[in-house]
Each structure stands twice: as structure tokens, then as C-alpha cells.
Design a protein around this motif. Structure first.
Motif: not given
Length: 99
Positions: A34-39, A46-47, A82-86
Motif C-alpha cells: 500500500a505504501a509503494a502504491a501510494r508513492r 521502496l524496499v 514522510k515517505g513522499d521524498e522516497i
């Protein structure tokens, strides 16, 4: 999935051309997807970014532990996503379930 209590499931991940296996409980795989999909990035990308952050830390944990900590601090903590910068620096990699 009907219960969050499930043993870890192993998946193969390719990080910068290197293949490795990661064992996480299904609830963490679901959160990671889900986190990867959102980004808008692949799970493996992402990993790879989490791995890079982990390696730069003063006392690097194992990769599976780093993923769990990242998910808890970036995805599960309200107001601390804070994951958007990734997403901007994430390389393209592949992921598949280990045999």
C-alpha cells in the motif's frame, strides 16, 4: 486476510541488481504494498530506499526489522508520513515470492 497473526512469509526482492529474501508477516507485506502504491513505485524500489536509509543509520538493524520500523514510523504514525521524498529517487526493481 482474516487475522493479523500469521507467521512471516518469505519474498524475493531485487535491490540494485542484487537478489535477497525478506521474511515479513502478511500484515507488513500488505502495508508495504500500500505504501509503494501510494508513492507510485514498485515494492522493491521502496524496499531499496528503506535499505539505503537503514545502511546510513548509526546502528543498522536487519532489513526486515528496518522495514517494520519504517512502516511504523512512516505509515502507522498519524501526521508522520514522510515517505513522499522516497518516491522521487526510487530505482526500478522487481519483487516476487520466494519458492
Amino acid at each position: 486476510m482474516t487475522t493479523p497473526y500469521h507467521p512471516p512469509v518469505k519474498h524475493s526482492i531485487r535491490i540494485d541488481g542484487h537478489r535477497t529474501s525478506i521474511s515479513l508477516e502478511p500484515v507488513f507485506w500488505d502495508l508495504l504494498r500500500a505504501a509503494a502504491a501510494r508513492r507510485g513505485v514498485a515494492v522493491s524500489a521502496l524496499v531499496a530506499m528503506i535499505d539505503a536509509e537503514r545502511i546510513r543509520s548509526e546502528t543498522p538493524p536487519g532489513l526486515a526489522g528496518a522495514i517494520r520500523v519504517w512502516l511504523a514510523t512512516h505509515e502507522l504514525t498519524p501526521g508522520n508520513q514522510k515517505g513522499d521524498e522516497i518516491a522521487s529517487a526510487a530505482p526500478s526493481n522487481s519483487v516476487d515470492r520466494a519458492p
